[in-house]
Design an enzyme around this catalytic site. Structure first.
Site, PDB file in Angstrom:
ATOM      1  N   HIS A 385       0.839  -1.207   0.000  1.00 34.51           N
ATOM      2  CA  HIS A 385       0.000   0.000   0.000  1.00 34.51           C
ATOM      3  C   HIS A 385       0.873   1.257   0.000  1.00 34.51           C
ATOM      4  O   HIS A 385       0.693   2.165  -0.806  1.00 34.51           O
ATOM      5  CB  HIS A 385      -0.922  -0.023   1.231  1.00 34.51           C
ATOM      6  N   GLU A 386       1.824   1.280   0.915  1.00 36.22           N
ATOM      7  CA  GLU A 386       2.670   2.480   1.031  1.00 36.22           C
ATOM      8  C   GLU A 386       3.511   2.684  -0.228  1.00 36.22           C
ATOM      9  O   GLU A 386       3.715   3.813  -0.677  1.00 36.22           O
ATOM     10  CB  GLU A 386       3.566   2.397   2.278  1.00 36.22           C
ATOM     11  N   GLU A 413      -4.928   6.336  -2.619  1.00 37.16           N
ATOM     12  CA  GLU A 413      -5.038   5.198  -1.697  1.00 37.16           C
ATOM     13  C   GLU A 413      -5.180   3.861  -2.425  1.00 37.16           C
ATOM     14  O   GLU A 413      -4.949   2.801  -1.841  1.00 37.16           O
ATOM     15  CB  GLU A 413      -6.231   5.392  -0.754  1.00 37.16           C
ATOM     16  N   HIS A 514      -6.893   8.515  12.231  1.00 36.30           N
ATOM     17  CA  HIS A 514      -7.279   9.565  11.281  1.00 36.30           C
ATOM     18  C   HIS A 514      -8.111  10.680  11.907  1.00 36.30           C
ATOM     19  O   HIS A 514      -8.260  11.741  11.308  1.00 36.30           O
ATOM     20  CB  HIS A 514      -8.035   8.934  10.104  1.00 36.30           C
TER      21      HIS A 514
HETATM   22  O1  X8Z Z   1      -4.265   4.616   6.985  1.00 33.44           O
HETATM   23  C1  X8Z Z   1      -4.102   3.772   6.140  1.00 33.44           C
HETATM   24  C2  X8Z Z   1      -2.734   3.573   5.478  1.00 33.44           C
HETATM   25  C3  X8Z Z   1      -2.008   4.838   5.301  1.00 33.44           C
HETATM   26  S1  X8Z Z   1      -2.763   5.912   4.169  1.00 33.44           S
HETATM   27  C4  X8Z Z   1      -1.897   2.662   6.327  1.00 33.44           C
HETATM   28  N1  X8Z Z   1      -5.110   2.938   5.792  1.00 33.44           N
HETATM   29  C5  X8Z Z   1      -6.414   3.014   6.419  1.00 33.44           C
HETATM   30  C6  X8Z Z   1      -6.365   2.598   7.866  1.00 33.44           C
HETATM   31  O2  X8Z Z   1      -5.349   2.074   8.310  1.00 33.44           O
HETATM   32  O3  X8Z Z   1      -7.361   2.775   8.566  1.00 33.44           O
HETATM   33  C7  X8Z Z   1      -5.060   1.932   4.742  1.00 33.44           C
HETATM   34  C8  X8Z Z   1      -6.438   1.389   4.628  1.00 33.44           C
HETATM   35  C9  X8Z Z   1      -7.297   2.079   5.643  1.00 33.44           C
HETATM   36 ZN    ZN Z   2      -2.530   5.254   2.196  1.00 33.48          ZN
END
Ligand code: X8Z
Ligand code: ZN
Length: 615
Positions: A385-386, A413, A514
């Site tokens: 993903h990264e 994403e 987040h």
């Molecule tokens: O935050 C992320 C990534 C970094 S953009 C690790 N994700 C979300 C989460 O962890 O809640 C990836 C999928 C959903």
């Molecule tokens: Zn991400």
């Protein structure tokens, strides 16, 4: 031709993190004063955008380093530096907004109008144009982020402290109802101190958004998709409507299996599922409970975790594995500086922001990732993903700064996760991470179940996180209802319930990165729809014409080239153009994900026949 109101500069430099902004405020002020005398022209607006591109490029050299050091070495000093940098950056933004007002009534060419609009929408954290309030906002945002990053659960004093990764590991592997409950509740002890800060954060950013002409910050966030905020909301509802039936079937079946494991007294079959039993701290991906819901035991061994441990996988190997995939598509190898500058594991002796992120630093080859990686399948996927973010950065690095972004944030994403879709059992077998597996219908259902637990279960969660924030920013969820409204949404969309009673003394939204990190979340909902659309297009480019779930584009230069071209467009065109360039479609569309999971859907409907579904 478009008329413009105000503009706003972006602070966000990283994918999944906030870079600070700094500097140049004085020069800008002088230029602003000079510019206000005399009537503005379209040529002035173009020069303004050009100047913006240069200034931001210059500023990010310092900002990205301050942000990086603060994220990888949290001390009072780095926090101080970072808060000051954010403050300066917010001041710079305010100056630019003032300065842009002279273009309000100027007829602009499409590209300049687009650039100015992007500048305006570029920050997820708009500040009021008032020095004291800017300082306050910078400090609150710093404190929220650090409280999360340093959060630990310490049931019996300092010696007993558990980090988020420790607790996440318990959530993933324990099947002990009470142990799971303790880890779940324990992590949520970190967030009540954020509550007042978050309420104030919403007030201040709303004020900033209002100065930019938006009703509130939620409306501003929803305005970044080349359509109106209302249209965007309807778009999300439309996509959710496409996938909800599949989620409902999955929920029904998983609840039945959990009832068998824990007893129907603990998992009542007509009520929401207790949130701590789904293998994940936030109940967002359920892949870790696959062994409890495996459709056909003994048919296939998809235990990648065990294979990784058995083979003594290292974190570096995980990153090399991911790099190798992108390189097989014809993309460049990672620069040497990536390896020397990235942070791949949690350092033993200092506080860091562990949540995984990718960093473009100066906007050139100095790309990095920051992760507290553990050797398991979930983290291997996160590495992919990264690197998706990293390859986006590399692809658009030669565009002007204002276009250094995904076509929309869901695109950014979706890149790495699209690549993960190519990690089919056949591919995993080739790289030695799964052993022999039967290639029959039963194995297919097993494989689809494992995948759906992560990717279908995620969708309602990915929708509701911002639903909650939109309500907060709109004033429909006042601070006194923060937690209650969070749980209403969790129950309504996910069909889950907290394992212990919650109250307004808790602040459960703050226990998810987040929220204190102020990273909008609808991007992930969009990503999880788009990645199947992308994969369908990539597979078509390779000439593959079997079922999508069997397709791996590993080694395909044709697929890689199509992907790279879209990445190279950055944010320079409306997202529909980028989508069309890769897929030929101009709409986001959930049929690819629905078709992908059609075999599982049919199987789930059979299993659920006669069960009472819903909650
Ligand atoms: O935050 C992320 C990534 C970094 S953009 C690790 N994700 C979300 C989460 O962890 O809640 C990836 C999928 C959903
Ligand atoms: Zn991400």
């Amino acid at each position: 031709m478009k008329r413009l109101t105000t503009i706003f500069l972006f602070l966000t430099l990283t994918a999944c993190g906030n870079g600070g902004g700094a500097g140049a405020a004085n020069q800008v002020k002088a230029a602003a004063d000079a510019a206000r005398n005399g009537s503005a022209t379209a040529a002035d607006a173009r020069a303004f955008v050009e100047e913006y591109n240069e200034k931001v490029q210059e500023m990010r050299k310092e900002n990205s380093r301050i942000a990086w050091v603060r994220a990888t070495y949290i001390t009072p000093d780095t926090e101080w530096l970072s808060a000051r940098a954010t403050e300066k950056s917010l001041a710079f933004n305010s100056e630019m907004i003032e300065r842009s007002k002279r273009f309000n009534d100027v007829e602009l060419d499409e590209e300049t109008a687009r650039a100015i609009n992007l500048i305006k929408l570029g920050s997820s954290m708009p500040a009021p144009n008032d020095e004291e309030k800017r300082t306050e906002l910078a400090e609150i945002s710093q404190r929220l982020g650090s409280t999360y990053a340093k959060g630990k659960y310490c049931p019996d004093g300092e010696e007993s402290c558990q980090t988020l990764e420790d607790l996440v590991a318990i959530m993933a592997s324990s099947r002990d109802f009470n142990e799971l409950k303790e880890a779940w509740v324990g992590w949520r002890t970190i967030s009540p101190p954020m509550r007042d800060d978050y309420a104030r954060f919403a007030e201040l950013t709303n004020e900033g958004a209002a100065e930019l002409g938006y009703d509130n910050l939620g409306v501003m966030w929803r305005s970044g998709y080349d359509m109106s905020a209302d249209e965007f909301e309807q778009e999300i509802e439309r996509l959710w409507g496409q996938v909800k039936p599949l989620y409902d079937e999955l929920h029904c079946h998983v609840r039945a299996k959990l009832g068998e494991t824990y007893g129907v007294d603990k998992v009542p079959q007509d009520a929401p599922i207790p949130a701590h039993l789904l293998g994940n701290m936030w109940s967002q991906n359920w892949g870790n409970i696959y062994p409890l819901v495996e459709p056909y035991a003994g048919v296939s061994n998809l235990d990648v975790d065990a294979a990784m441990v058995e083979q003594g996988y290292t974190v570096e190997q995980m990153v090399e594995q991911a790099e190798d995939f992108y390189v097989s598509l014809g993309m460049p190898g990672l620069p040497e500086s990536f390896w020397s500058n990235s942070m791949l594991v949690r350092p033993r002796d200092r506080e860091v922001v562990c949540h995984a992120s990718a960093w473009p630093m100066d906007g050139d080859d100095d790309v990095r990732i920051k992760m507290c990686t553990r050797v398991n399948e979930e983290d291997l996927r996160t590495v992919f993903h990264e690197l998706g973010h990293v390859y986006y950065f590399l692809a658009y690095q030669d565009l002007p700064e204002v276009y250094h972004n995904g076509a929309h944030d869901g695109f950014h994403e979706a890149i790495g996760d699209t690549v993960v879709l190519s990690m089919t059992p056949a591919f995993l077998q080739e790289i030695g991470l799964v052993g022999d597996y039967a290639k029959d219908d039963k194995a297919l259902i097993n494989q689809q179940m494992k995948s759906a637990l992560d990717r279908i279960a995620f969708l309602p969660w990915a929708k509701l996180v911002d639903q909650w924030r939109w309500d907060v920013f709109a004033g429909d969820t006042p601070p006194g209802d923060f937690n209650q409204d969070w749980w209403s949404l969790r129950e309504r969309y996910q069909g889950i319930t907290p394992p212990v009673e919650r109250s307004e003394a808790d602040f459960d939204p703050g226990a998810k990165y987040h929220i204190p990190g102020n990273t909008p979340y609808t991007r992930y909902f969009l990503s999880f729809i788009l990645q199947y659309q992308f994969q369908r297009a990539l597979c078509e480019k390779t000439g593959f014409d079997g079922p999508l779930h069997e397709c791996s584009v590993y080694g395909s230069q044709e697929a890689g080239q199509g992907f790279w071209e879209m990445l190279g467009m950055g944010q320079s065109r409306p997202w529909r153009d980028a989508l069309e360039a890769l897929t030929g479609q101009r709409e986001m569309d959930a049929t690819a994900i629905i078709d992908y999971f059609a075999p599982l859907m049919a199987w789930l409907e059979q299993q659920n026949a006669g069960r009472q579904c819903g909650w």
